[in-house]
Design an enzyme around this catalytic site. Structure first.
Site, PDB file in Angstrom:
ATOM      1  N   ASP A 210     -21.390 -13.339   2.246  1.00 24.39           N
ATOM      2  CA  ASP A 210     -21.989 -13.486   2.963  1.00 24.39           C
ATOM      3  C   ASP A 210     -21.987 -15.055   3.602  1.00 24.39           C
ATOM      4  O   ASP A 210     -21.069 -15.392   3.257  1.00 24.39           O
ATOM      5  CB  ASP A 210     -24.044 -14.236   1.899  1.00 24.39           C
ATOM      6  CG  ASP A 210     -24.099 -13.253   1.527  1.00 24.39           C
ATOM      7  OD1 ASP A 210     -24.104 -11.957   2.037  1.00 24.39           O
ATOM      8  OD2 ASP A 210     -25.376 -13.134   0.800  1.00 24.39           O
TER       9      ASP A 210
ATOM     10  N   ASP B 119     -23.282 -17.987   3.529  1.00 29.40           N
ATOM     11  CA  ASP B 119     -23.506 -18.963   3.430  1.00 29.40           C
ATOM     12  C   ASP B 119     -23.266 -20.015   1.268  1.00 29.40           C
ATOM     13  O   ASP B 119     -24.098 -20.189   1.224  1.00 29.40           O
ATOM     14  CB  ASP B 119     -24.909 -19.255   3.299  1.00 29.40           C
ATOM     15  CG  ASP B 119     -25.838 -17.715   2.504  1.00 29.40           C
ATOM     16  OD1 ASP B 119     -25.460 -17.128   1.749  1.00 29.40           O
ATOM     17  OD2 ASP B 119     -27.015 -17.300   2.459  1.00 29.40           O
TER      18      ASP B 119
ATOM     19  N   TRP C 217     -34.659  -6.800   4.118  1.00 24.16           N
ATOM     20  CA  TRP C 217     -34.140  -7.534   3.034  1.00 24.16           C
ATOM     21  C   TRP C 217     -34.232  -6.777   1.637  1.00 24.16           C
ATOM     22  O   TRP C 217     -35.668  -6.155   1.513  1.00 24.16           O
ATOM     23  CB  TRP C 217     -34.712  -9.432   2.406  1.00 24.16           C
ATOM     24  CG  TRP C 217     -34.081 -10.086   1.220  1.00 24.16           C
ATOM     25  CD1 TRP C 217     -33.176 -10.887   1.781  1.00 24.16           C
ATOM     26  CD2 TRP C 217     -33.798  -9.728  -0.289  1.00 24.16           C
ATOM     27  NE1 TRP C 217     -32.625 -11.100   0.595  1.00 24.16           N
ATOM     28  CE2 TRP C 217     -33.058 -10.461  -0.489  1.00 24.16           C
ATOM     29  CE3 TRP C 217     -35.205  -9.495  -0.885  1.00 24.16           C
ATOM     30  CZ2 TRP C 217     -33.179 -10.479  -2.161  1.00 24.16           C
ATOM     31  CZ3 TRP C 217     -35.144  -9.613  -2.116  1.00 24.16           C
ATOM     32  CH2 TRP C 217     -34.012  -9.888  -2.488  1.00 24.16           C
TER      33      TRP C 217
ATOM     34  N   ASP D  14     -27.503  -4.223  -1.405  1.00 21.05           N
ATOM     35  CA  ASP D  14     -26.176  -3.955  -3.313  1.00 21.05           C
ATOM     36  C   ASP D  14     -25.893  -3.512  -4.364  1.00 21.05           C
ATOM     37  O   ASP D  14     -24.876  -3.043  -5.007  1.00 21.05           O
ATOM     38  CB  ASP D  14     -26.352  -5.498  -3.324  1.00 21.05           C
ATOM     39  CG  ASP D  14     -27.743  -6.282  -3.509  1.00 21.05           C
ATOM     40  OD1 ASP D  14     -28.860  -6.104  -3.429  1.00 21.05           O
ATOM     41  OD2 ASP D  14     -27.868  -7.458  -3.704  1.00 21.05           O
TER      42      ASP D  14
ATOM     43  N   HIS E 139     -31.332 -22.341   2.367  1.00 23.90           N
ATOM     44  CA  HIS E 139     -32.109 -21.711   3.796  1.00 23.90           C
ATOM     45  C   HIS E 139     -33.562 -21.520   3.127  1.00 23.90           C
ATOM     46  O   HIS E 139     -34.017 -21.055   2.092  1.00 23.90           O
ATOM     47  CB  HIS E 139     -31.430 -21.393   4.072  1.00 23.90           C
ATOM     48  CG  HIS E 139     -30.743 -20.074   3.307  1.00 23.90           C
ATOM     49  ND1 HIS E 139     -31.927 -18.831   3.843  1.00 23.90           N
ATOM     50  CD2 HIS E 139     -29.747 -19.553   2.753  1.00 23.90           C
ATOM     51  CE1 HIS E 139     -30.920 -18.034   2.899  1.00 23.90           C
ATOM     52  NE2 HIS E 139     -30.320 -18.551   2.136  1.00 23.90           N
TER      53      HIS E 139
ATOM     54  N   ARG F 192     -36.386 -18.690   4.180  1.00 21.55           N
ATOM     55  CA  ARG F 192     -35.951 -16.876   4.907  1.00 21.55           C
ATOM     56  C   ARG F 192     -35.887 -16.939   5.870  1.00 21.55           C
ATOM     57  O   ARG F 192     -37.052 -17.009   6.157  1.00 21.55           O
ATOM     58  CB  ARG F 192     -37.239 -16.391   3.947  1.00 21.55           C
ATOM     59  CG  ARG F 192     -36.752 -14.879   4.627  1.00 21.55           C
ATOM     60  CD  ARG F 192     -38.194 -13.898   3.139  1.00 21.55           C
ATOM     61  NE  ARG F 192     -38.092 -14.094   1.563  1.00 21.55           N
ATOM     62  CZ  ARG F 192     -37.028 -13.145   1.231  1.00 21.55           C
ATOM     63  NH1 ARG F 192     -36.676 -12.665   1.929  1.00 21.55           N
ATOM     64  NH2 ARG F 192     -36.752 -13.397   0.151  1.00 21.55           N
TER      65      ARG F 192
HETATM   66  N1  UDH Z   1     -28.125 -12.828   7.301  1.00 19.26           N
HETATM   67  C1  UDH Z   1     -27.279 -14.036   8.727  1.00 19.26           C
HETATM   68  N2  UDH Z   1     -28.843 -13.830   9.246  1.00 19.26           N
HETATM   69  C2  UDH Z   1     -30.274 -13.250   8.942  1.00 19.26           C
HETATM   70  C3  UDH Z   1     -30.330 -12.962   7.453  1.00 19.26           C
HETATM   71  C4  UDH Z   1     -29.156 -12.564   6.950  1.00 19.26           C
HETATM   72  O1  UDH Z   1     -26.666 -14.127   8.845  1.00 19.26           O
HETATM   73  O2  UDH Z   1     -30.808 -13.249   9.504  1.00 19.26           O
HETATM   74  C5  UDH Z   1     -26.567 -12.715   6.571  1.00 19.26           C
HETATM   75  C6  UDH Z   1     -26.046 -13.686   6.067  1.00 19.26           C
HETATM   76  O3  UDH Z   1     -24.507 -13.609   5.879  1.00 19.26           O
HETATM   77  C7  UDH Z   1     -26.492 -14.188   4.909  1.00 19.26           C
HETATM   78  C8  UDH Z   1     -26.686 -12.766   4.182  1.00 19.26           C
HETATM   79  O4  UDH Z   1     -27.005 -12.065   5.554  1.00 19.26           O
HETATM   80  O5  UDH Z   1     -25.827 -14.960   3.502  1.00 19.26           O
HETATM   81  C9  UDH Z   1     -28.101 -12.290   3.488  1.00 19.26           C
HETATM   82  O6  UDH Z   1     -28.840 -12.340   3.594  1.00 19.26           O
HETATM   83  P1  UDH Z   1     -29.996 -14.149   3.052  1.00 19.26           P
HETATM   84  O7  UDH Z   1     -29.319 -15.016   2.598  1.00 19.26           O
HETATM   85  O8  UDH Z   1     -31.386 -14.246   3.530  1.00 19.26           O
HETATM   86  O9  UDH Z   1     -30.334 -13.716   1.397  1.00 19.26           O
HETATM   87  P2  UDH Z   1     -30.428 -13.947   0.253  1.00 19.26           P
HETATM   88  O10 UDH Z   1     -30.974 -13.053  -0.608  1.00 19.26           O
HETATM   89  O11 UDH Z   1     -31.454 -14.839  -0.224  1.00 19.26           O
HETATM   90  O12 UDH Z   1     -29.088 -15.069  -0.410  1.00 19.26           O
HETATM   91  C10 UDH Z   1     -33.051 -14.713   0.308  1.00 19.26           C
HETATM   92  C11 UDH Z   1     -33.969 -15.590   1.472  1.00 19.26           C
HETATM   93  C12 UDH Z   1     -34.592 -16.929  -0.131  1.00 19.26           C
HETATM   94  C13 UDH Z   1     -35.148 -17.845   0.579  1.00 19.26           C
HETATM   95  C14 UDH Z   1     -35.567 -18.898  -0.197  1.00 19.26           C
HETATM   96  C15 UDH Z   1     -36.711 -19.920   0.438  1.00 19.26           C
HETATM   97  N3  UDH Z   1     -36.177 -20.977  -0.765  1.00 19.26           N
END
Ligand code: UDH
Length: 288
Positions: A138, A140, A200, A204, A233, A235
């Site tokens: 990912d 981030d 989402w 995984d 970040h 959503r």
């Molecule tokens: N990603 C992107 N662009 C997008 C969506 C996802 O580049 O529009 C990629 C990016 O590499 C990211 C990965 O997909 O690190 C995973 O997506 P995510 O970061 O959305 O997933 P995560 O589970 O977060 O890390 C979910 C949203 C959490 C919101 C919390 C608000 N407080």
């Protein structure tokens, strides 16, 4: 007397030995701060030296055992990419890997599909170089310890086990999110990743199931080595949790045969070679 002349540069490169199993320049725990004053100009200046176009690097004094393609699923996260590149390039150089960074950018505004982008990244990276190891990250997530090696292991590896947002612990035992690596043969054994997890969640866990269903285990670093910092970040648009995804996990044992690298369809829209990365924009379509 010509027999005593210094060896020519090409003769030297022929005699390079393998890179050491434990890279000598590793530091251990690292300080990671997402300084929002950090500019692209600064990042470029700091990390470009020794890189080749497209975000490629090869140790110059030894031959790396593995050729690692680093695949980043991406859309509209340039700010995060800047920090990722700033931290990861120096770490990867110290880890003495022969690697390339591939940012796989989903074209358009449709529903995001992380796993399908990673499949496309696998195919595109192989068109460029004879990679034998694929590391999916990912954008981030930055490791807090450079002894967390970005390479492949006897079993598929889950690297991001201790994220700060989960109190530096695994959120659940079978978690496989964030950062993972598979040898080419391990990836092919599970038919790659699913293409059908839109939005989402779930992809995984599907990958984890594929690994176990094909008789492999998941390898992990220890909890201290596997610490990560995530860039905070909100959503993203067009990546809401998809309520259909969790149910699909009951079917993985049979869907995995027909949904994966053997059914992948996408088109390449553009390829941009920066010194820091290869940026590939792909049209991966939309849910059926
Ligand atoms: N990603 C992107 N662009 C997008 C969506 C996802 O580049 O529009 C990629 C990016 O590499 C990211 C990965 O997909 O690190 C995973 O997506 P995510 O970061 O959305 O997933 P995560 O589970 O977060 O890390 C979910 C949203 C959490 C919101 C919390 C608000 N407080």
């Amino acid at each position: 007397k010509s027999s005593e002349m210094a060896p020519t540069p090409s003769a030297v490169s022929l005699t390079l030995g393998p890179c050491p199993e434990n890279p000598p320049d590793l530091i251990g725990p690292l300080l990671v701060e997402f300084d929002f004053g950090r500019t692209w100009e600064h990042v470029r200046k700091e990390v470009s030296p020794l890189l080749q176009k497209g975000g490629r690097f090869k140790p110059k004094d030894c031959v790396a055992k593995q050729k690692v393609a680093i695949i980043i699923p991406f859309r509209n996260r340039h700010e995060h990419l800047k920090h990722w590149l700033y931290y990861l390039h120096p770490i990867l150089k110290r880890q003495l890997v022969d690697y390339g960074v591939y940012v796989i950018n989903q074209d358009g505004e449709g529903v995001f599909n992380r796993a399908k982008l990673m499949n496309a990244g696998y195919v595109e990276a192989l068109k460029e170089y004879d990679y034998d190891c694929f590391l999916f990250s990912d954008v981030d997530l930055v490791p807090l310890n450079d002894r967390n090696l970005y390479r492949c292991f006897d079993n598929p590896r889950h690297l991001a086990i201790g994220m700060d947002k989960f109190n530096f612990d695994l959120p659940y035992k079978t978690f496989f999110g964030g950062v993972a690596s598979l040898y080419k043969h391990q990836y092919l054994k599970i038919n790659g990743f699913p293409n059908t997890y839109w939005g989402w969640g779930g992809e995984d866990d599907d990958i984890y199931k594929r690994i176990v269903l094909r008789g492999m285990q998941v390898s992990r670093p220890d909890l201290l080595t596997g610490r990560y910092r995530m860039i905070k970040h909100q959503r993203d648009a067009h990546n809401d949790p998809n309520p259909k995804n969790p149910d699909k996990l009951f079917q993985t044992h049979w869907t995995m045969n027909a949904d994966g690298i053997n059914s992948l369809k996408y088109t390449v829209k553009n390829i941009e070679k920066d010194i820091l990365y290869t940026f590939i924009t792909v049209d991966i379509g939309s849910p059926e």
